[in-house]
Write a protein that holds these residues in place. Structure first.
Motif: not given
Length: 338
Positions: A119-127
Protein backbone atom coordinates in the motif's frame (compact mmCIF):
# COMPACT_ATOMS: atom_id res chain seq x y z
CA UNK A 1 55.93 47.26 -38.45
CA UNK A 2 53.62 49.55 -36.47
CA UNK A 3 50.60 48.20 -38.35
CA UNK A 4 51.57 44.58 -37.57
CA UNK A 5 51.97 45.39 -33.90
CA UNK A 6 48.59 47.13 -33.85
CA UNK A 7 46.90 44.10 -35.49
CA UNK A 8 48.52 41.77 -32.98
CA UNK A 9 47.20 43.87 -30.08
CA UNK A 10 43.71 43.90 -31.61
CA UNK A 11 43.80 40.14 -32.02
CA UNK A 12 44.81 39.67 -28.39
CA UNK A 13 42.03 42.01 -27.25
CA UNK A 14 39.41 40.15 -29.27
CA UNK A 15 40.69 36.81 -27.96
CA UNK A 16 40.45 38.09 -24.38
CA UNK A 17 36.85 39.28 -24.90
CA UNK A 18 35.88 35.95 -26.48
CA UNK A 19 37.36 34.02 -23.55
CA UNK A 20 35.46 36.17 -21.05
CA UNK A 21 32.19 35.61 -22.91
CA UNK A 22 32.80 31.87 -23.06
CA UNK A 23 33.57 31.60 -19.34
CA UNK A 24 30.54 33.71 -18.41
CA UNK A 25 28.25 31.44 -20.45
CA UNK A 26 27.22 34.08 -22.97
CA UNK A 27 28.81 31.93 -25.65
CA UNK A 28 28.55 28.13 -25.65
CA UNK A 29 31.47 25.87 -26.53
CA UNK A 30 31.56 24.83 -30.17
CA UNK A 31 31.24 21.17 -29.12
CA UNK A 32 28.16 19.29 -30.29
CA UNK A 33 25.83 18.29 -27.42
CA UNK A 34 24.93 14.65 -26.89
CA UNK A 35 21.23 14.35 -27.63
CA UNK A 36 18.68 11.76 -28.69
CA UNK A 37 20.02 11.77 -32.23
CA UNK A 38 23.49 10.72 -31.02
CA UNK A 39 22.38 8.17 -28.40
CA UNK A 40 24.19 6.17 -27.19
CA UNK A 41 27.25 8.32 -26.64
CA UNK A 42 30.58 6.55 -27.24
CA UNK A 43 32.13 4.87 -24.20
CA UNK A 44 29.17 5.64 -21.92
CA UNK A 45 27.82 2.63 -20.02
CA UNK A 46 24.15 1.72 -20.24
CA UNK A 47 22.77 0.20 -17.02
CA UNK A 48 19.75 -2.06 -16.59
CA UNK A 49 18.63 -2.11 -12.95
CA UNK A 50 17.46 -5.57 -11.89
CA UNK A 51 15.50 -5.37 -8.60
CA UNK A 52 16.16 -9.00 -7.69
CA UNK A 53 19.24 -10.92 -6.54
CA UNK A 54 21.77 -12.28 -9.05
CA UNK A 55 20.95 -15.67 -10.51
CA UNK A 56 17.17 -15.24 -10.47
CA UNK A 57 14.66 -15.33 -13.31
CA UNK A 58 15.02 -11.64 -14.18
CA UNK A 59 18.77 -12.17 -14.54
CA UNK A 60 18.09 -15.11 -16.86
CA UNK A 61 16.43 -12.71 -19.30
CA UNK A 62 18.15 -9.37 -18.80
CA UNK A 63 21.77 -10.56 -18.90
CA UNK A 64 21.57 -12.30 -22.30
CA UNK A 65 19.77 -9.24 -23.68
CA UNK A 66 22.42 -6.92 -22.20
CA UNK A 67 25.15 -8.98 -23.84
CA UNK A 68 23.38 -8.84 -27.20
CA UNK A 69 22.76 -5.10 -26.90
CA UNK A 70 26.44 -4.52 -26.12
CA UNK A 71 27.30 -6.10 -29.47
CA UNK A 72 24.62 -4.21 -31.37
CA UNK A 73 25.09 -0.76 -29.86
CA UNK A 74 28.87 -0.87 -29.56
CA UNK A 75 28.71 0.32 -25.95
CA UNK A 76 28.81 -1.58 -22.68
CA UNK A 77 25.37 -2.62 -21.41
CA UNK A 78 25.43 -4.05 -17.88
CA UNK A 79 22.93 -5.37 -15.34
CA UNK A 80 23.03 -3.87 -11.84
CA UNK A 81 21.24 -5.95 -9.17
CA UNK A 82 19.54 -3.93 -6.44
CA UNK A 83 17.41 -6.48 -4.59
CA UNK A 84 15.09 -6.17 -1.63
CA UNK A 85 11.45 -5.85 -0.57
CA UNK A 86 10.10 -8.25 -3.17
CA UNK A 87 11.60 -6.32 -6.07
CA UNK A 88 10.10 -3.00 -5.01
CA UNK A 89 13.32 -1.51 -3.61
CA UNK A 90 15.16 -1.63 -6.92
CA UNK A 91 12.08 -0.34 -8.74
CA UNK A 92 11.93 2.65 -6.40
CA UNK A 93 15.62 3.37 -7.04
CA UNK A 94 15.16 3.13 -10.80
CA UNK A 95 12.14 5.44 -10.74
CA UNK A 96 14.31 8.23 -9.31
CA UNK A 97 17.16 7.91 -11.82
CA UNK A 98 17.87 10.59 -14.42
CA UNK A 99 15.84 10.02 -17.61
CA UNK A 100 18.90 10.37 -19.87
CA UNK A 101 18.69 7.03 -21.67
CA UNK A 102 21.55 5.42 -19.76
CA UNK A 103 19.50 3.83 -16.97
CA UNK A 104 16.74 1.30 -17.64
CA UNK A 105 14.59 -0.95 -15.48
CA UNK A 106 14.35 -4.72 -15.89
CA UNK A 107 11.24 -5.86 -14.06
CA UNK A 108 8.61 -8.56 -14.21
CA UNK A 109 5.00 -9.53 -13.69
CA UNK A 110 5.74 -9.19 -9.94
CA UNK A 111 5.67 -5.42 -10.34
CA UNK A 112 2.09 -5.43 -11.61
CA UNK A 113 1.14 -7.60 -8.62
CA UNK A 114 3.03 -5.34 -6.17
CA UNK A 115 0.72 -2.43 -7.03
CA UNK A 116 -2.02 -4.15 -5.01
CA UNK A 117 0.09 -5.90 -2.38
CA UNK A 118 2.14 -2.98 -1.06
CA UNK A 119 0.00 0.00 0.00
CA UNK A 120 2.92 2.41 0.47
CA UNK A 121 4.92 2.09 -2.72
CA UNK A 122 6.92 5.21 -3.60
CA UNK A 123 6.46 4.58 -7.33
CA UNK A 124 3.78 3.46 -9.77
CA UNK A 125 4.76 0.97 -12.49
CA UNK A 126 2.17 2.50 -14.84
CA UNK A 127 3.14 6.14 -14.26
CA UNK A 128 6.84 6.35 -13.38
CA UNK A 129 8.20 4.18 -16.17
CA UNK A 130 8.03 4.06 -19.97
CA UNK A 131 7.17 0.67 -21.51
CA UNK A 132 9.81 -0.72 -23.88
CA UNK A 133 9.31 -4.44 -24.49
CA UNK A 134 8.48 -7.83 -23.03
CA UNK A 135 11.79 -9.71 -23.02
CA UNK A 136 10.30 -13.12 -22.38
CA UNK A 137 7.24 -14.92 -21.12
CA UNK A 138 7.27 -18.31 -19.42
CA UNK A 139 3.93 -20.02 -18.76
CA UNK A 140 3.19 -21.40 -15.34
CA UNK A 141 2.78 -25.15 -15.09
CA UNK A 142 0.74 -27.16 -12.58
CA UNK A 143 3.06 -29.77 -11.11
CA UNK A 144 2.42 -32.48 -8.52
CA UNK A 145 4.41 -34.95 -6.46
CA UNK A 146 4.11 -38.37 -8.21
CA UNK A 147 2.86 -40.11 -5.04
CA UNK A 148 0.14 -37.71 -3.84
CA UNK A 149 -2.93 -38.09 -6.02
CA UNK A 150 -2.67 -41.48 -7.75
CA UNK A 151 -3.52 -39.85 -11.07
CA UNK A 152 -2.18 -37.32 -13.54
CA UNK A 153 -5.59 -36.28 -14.82
CA UNK A 154 -6.27 -32.67 -13.80
CA UNK A 155 -10.06 -33.06 -13.60
CA UNK A 156 -9.67 -35.99 -11.23
CA UNK A 157 -7.10 -34.12 -9.13
CA UNK A 158 -9.47 -31.17 -8.78
CA UNK A 159 -12.29 -33.51 -7.73
CA UNK A 160 -10.05 -35.12 -5.09
CA UNK A 161 -9.09 -31.73 -3.65
CA UNK A 162 -12.72 -30.58 -3.63
CA UNK A 163 -13.70 -33.63 -1.58
CA UNK A 164 -10.88 -33.00 0.91
CA UNK A 165 -10.85 -29.28 1.77
CA UNK A 166 -7.71 -28.19 3.61
CA UNK A 167 -5.97 -31.57 3.26
CA UNK A 168 -3.65 -30.68 0.39
CA UNK A 169 -1.05 -27.92 0.11
CA UNK A 170 0.93 -26.06 -2.50
CA UNK A 171 4.26 -24.26 -2.24
CA UNK A 172 5.41 -20.98 -3.71
CA UNK A 173 8.50 -18.78 -3.90
CA UNK A 174 6.98 -16.54 -1.23
CA UNK A 175 3.96 -14.46 -0.30
CA UNK A 176 2.83 -12.21 -3.12
CA UNK A 177 4.91 -13.89 -5.82
CA UNK A 178 3.49 -14.92 -9.16
CA UNK A 179 3.54 -18.57 -7.99
CA UNK A 180 1.44 -17.64 -4.95
CA UNK A 181 -1.05 -15.66 -7.03
CA UNK A 182 -1.23 -18.45 -9.63
CA UNK A 183 -2.22 -20.84 -6.84
CA UNK A 184 -4.86 -18.46 -5.53
CA UNK A 185 -6.31 -18.01 -9.01
CA UNK A 186 -6.45 -21.81 -9.36
CA UNK A 187 -8.34 -22.04 -6.07
CA UNK A 188 -10.83 -19.39 -7.18
CA UNK A 189 -11.50 -21.04 -10.54
CA UNK A 190 -11.83 -24.56 -9.10
CA UNK A 191 -13.54 -23.59 -5.82
CA UNK A 192 -11.00 -25.57 -3.83
CA UNK A 193 -9.38 -25.12 -0.42
CA UNK A 194 -5.59 -25.73 -0.63
CA UNK A 195 -3.14 -24.56 2.03
CA UNK A 196 -0.47 -22.17 0.79
CA UNK A 197 3.09 -22.79 2.06
CA UNK A 198 5.41 -19.87 1.23
CA UNK A 199 9.16 -20.41 0.82
CA UNK A 200 12.09 -18.05 0.35
CA UNK A 201 12.48 -18.83 -3.33
CA UNK A 202 11.17 -21.36 -5.82
CA UNK A 203 14.22 -23.63 -5.47
CA UNK A 204 13.59 -24.74 -1.87
CA UNK A 205 9.89 -25.20 -2.62
CA UNK A 206 10.63 -27.44 -5.60
CA UNK A 207 13.02 -29.51 -3.50
CA UNK A 208 10.28 -30.07 -0.91
CA UNK A 209 7.82 -30.97 -3.68
CA UNK A 210 10.26 -33.63 -4.89
CA UNK A 211 10.72 -34.85 -1.30
CA UNK A 212 6.97 -35.11 -0.73
CA UNK A 213 6.66 -32.30 1.83
CA UNK A 214 4.44 -30.49 -0.68
CA UNK A 215 1.61 -31.89 -2.75
CA UNK A 216 1.66 -29.50 -5.69
CA UNK A 217 3.03 -26.23 -7.08
CA UNK A 218 2.32 -23.60 -9.69
CA UNK A 219 5.67 -22.58 -11.10
CA UNK A 220 7.33 -21.56 -14.33
CA UNK A 221 8.54 -24.09 -16.85
CA UNK A 222 11.96 -22.46 -16.63
CA UNK A 223 12.26 -23.46 -12.96
CA UNK A 224 10.27 -26.71 -12.92
CA UNK A 225 11.44 -27.96 -16.32
CA UNK A 226 14.53 -29.90 -15.19
CA UNK A 227 12.54 -31.69 -12.45
CA UNK A 228 9.80 -32.55 -14.97
CA UNK A 229 12.26 -33.92 -17.52
CA UNK A 230 13.96 -36.24 -15.04
CA UNK A 231 10.64 -37.52 -13.67
CA UNK A 232 10.95 -36.15 -10.13
CA UNK A 233 7.67 -34.25 -10.44
CA UNK A 234 4.77 -34.54 -12.88
CA UNK A 235 3.34 -31.73 -14.98
CA UNK A 236 -0.41 -32.11 -15.39
CA UNK A 237 -1.11 -28.91 -17.35
CA UNK A 238 0.54 -25.79 -18.65
CA UNK A 239 -1.30 -22.52 -17.99
CA UNK A 240 -1.08 -21.27 -21.57
CA UNK A 241 -3.46 -21.04 -24.53
CA UNK A 242 -1.28 -23.44 -26.57
CA UNK A 243 1.31 -26.11 -25.88
CA UNK A 244 4.89 -25.03 -25.33
CA UNK A 245 7.47 -25.83 -28.01
CA UNK A 246 10.05 -27.18 -25.57
CA UNK A 247 7.47 -29.30 -23.67
CA UNK A 248 4.99 -30.51 -26.32
CA UNK A 249 3.67 -33.44 -24.26
CA UNK A 250 2.21 -31.26 -21.50
CA UNK A 251 -1.46 -30.43 -22.25
CA UNK A 252 -2.81 -26.93 -21.81
CA UNK A 253 -5.06 -26.24 -18.84
CA UNK A 254 -8.00 -25.90 -21.22
CA UNK A 255 -7.22 -29.30 -22.79
CA UNK A 256 -6.98 -30.79 -19.29
CA UNK A 257 -10.38 -29.42 -18.27
CA UNK A 258 -9.62 -26.00 -16.75
CA UNK A 259 -10.46 -23.29 -19.28
CA UNK A 260 -9.40 -19.66 -18.74
CA UNK A 261 -6.45 -20.62 -16.56
CA UNK A 262 -3.70 -18.73 -18.37
CA UNK A 263 -0.84 -17.57 -16.17
CA UNK A 264 2.65 -16.59 -17.25
CA UNK A 265 5.67 -15.12 -15.54
CA UNK A 266 6.90 -12.44 -17.89
CA UNK A 267 9.98 -10.26 -17.79
CA UNK A 268 10.31 -6.86 -19.38
CA UNK A 269 12.27 -3.67 -19.91
CA UNK A 270 11.11 -0.18 -19.02
CA UNK A 271 12.61 3.27 -19.51
CA UNK A 272 12.58 6.00 -16.89
CA UNK A 273 9.68 8.45 -17.11
CA UNK A 274 10.75 11.58 -18.97
CA UNK A 275 13.28 9.87 -21.24
CA UNK A 276 13.33 11.36 -24.75
CA UNK A 277 10.82 9.42 -26.93
CA UNK A 278 13.42 9.12 -29.69
CA UNK A 279 15.73 7.27 -27.31
CA UNK A 280 12.87 5.07 -26.08
CA UNK A 281 12.06 4.09 -29.66
CA UNK A 282 15.72 3.41 -30.42
CA UNK A 283 16.03 1.11 -27.43
CA UNK A 284 12.78 -0.67 -28.31
CA UNK A 285 14.09 -1.32 -31.83
CA UNK A 286 17.43 -2.54 -30.47
CA UNK A 287 15.69 -4.94 -28.06
CA UNK A 288 13.53 -6.36 -30.83
CA UNK A 289 16.65 -6.91 -32.92
CA UNK A 290 18.25 -8.73 -29.99
CA UNK A 291 15.16 -10.90 -29.48
CA UNK A 292 15.28 -11.90 -33.16
CA UNK A 293 18.87 -13.13 -32.89
CA UNK A 294 19.44 -16.88 -33.15
CA UNK A 295 21.35 -16.95 -29.86
CA UNK A 296 18.45 -15.45 -27.88
CA UNK A 297 15.83 -17.56 -29.63
CA UNK A 298 17.67 -20.79 -28.81
CA UNK A 299 18.20 -19.79 -25.19
CA UNK A 300 14.53 -18.86 -24.74
CA UNK A 301 13.28 -22.16 -26.23
CA UNK A 302 15.48 -24.09 -23.79
CA UNK A 303 13.74 -22.24 -20.93
CA UNK A 304 10.26 -22.84 -22.33
CA UNK A 305 9.99 -19.11 -22.98
CA UNK A 306 8.72 -16.97 -25.82
CA UNK A 307 9.01 -13.27 -26.62
CA UNK A 308 5.58 -11.80 -27.42
CA UNK A 309 5.79 -9.18 -30.14
CA UNK A 310 4.23 -6.00 -28.80
CA UNK A 311 4.70 -2.38 -29.69
CA UNK A 312 5.52 0.03 -26.89
CA UNK A 313 1.89 1.13 -26.82
CA UNK A 314 0.62 -2.46 -26.73
CA UNK A 315 3.00 -3.33 -23.92
CA UNK A 316 1.80 -0.33 -21.91
CA UNK A 317 -1.81 -1.47 -22.28
CA UNK A 318 -0.81 -5.00 -21.30
CA UNK A 319 0.80 -3.74 -18.08
CA UNK A 320 -2.37 -1.84 -17.18
CA UNK A 321 -4.46 -4.97 -17.80
CA UNK A 322 -2.15 -7.08 -15.62
CA UNK A 323 -2.40 -4.59 -12.75
CA UNK A 324 -6.20 -4.80 -12.91
CA UNK A 325 -6.21 -8.58 -13.24
CA UNK A 326 -3.98 -9.28 -10.24
CA UNK A 327 -5.67 -6.61 -8.14
CA UNK A 328 -8.87 -8.63 -8.40
CA UNK A 329 -7.08 -11.86 -7.43
CA UNK A 330 -5.44 -10.17 -4.44
CA UNK A 331 -8.76 -8.68 -3.33
CA UNK A 332 -10.69 -11.93 -3.66
CA UNK A 333 -7.96 -13.89 -1.85
CA UNK A 334 -7.74 -11.23 0.86
CA UNK A 335 -3.94 -11.14 0.69
CA UNK A 336 -2.18 -8.47 2.74
CA UNK A 337 1.52 -7.60 2.90
CA UNK A 338 3.18 -4.84 4.91
Amino acid sequence: MAISLRLLNMYKAIQKIFTLLLVSGVLLPLTPAIGAETWPAPNKTIVIINPFAPGGAVDAFTRPIAKQLTTQLGDSVIVDNKSGAGGTLGAAIAAKMAPDGYTWFGGAVHHTIAQSLYPNLSYDITKDFEPIAVLGSVPQVIVINPNKFGTTDLKTIIAIIQKNPGKYNYGSAGNGTSQHLAGELFKQLTKTDITHVPYRGAGPALQDLVAGQLDMMFDTLAAAGPFIKNGQIIAVAVAAPKRVEGFPDIPTAAEAGLPNYNVASWYALWGIKGTNPVILDKMAAAVQQALNSDEIKERWIAMGASAPKMSRVEFGKFVNQEVIRWRQVVKTSNIHLD
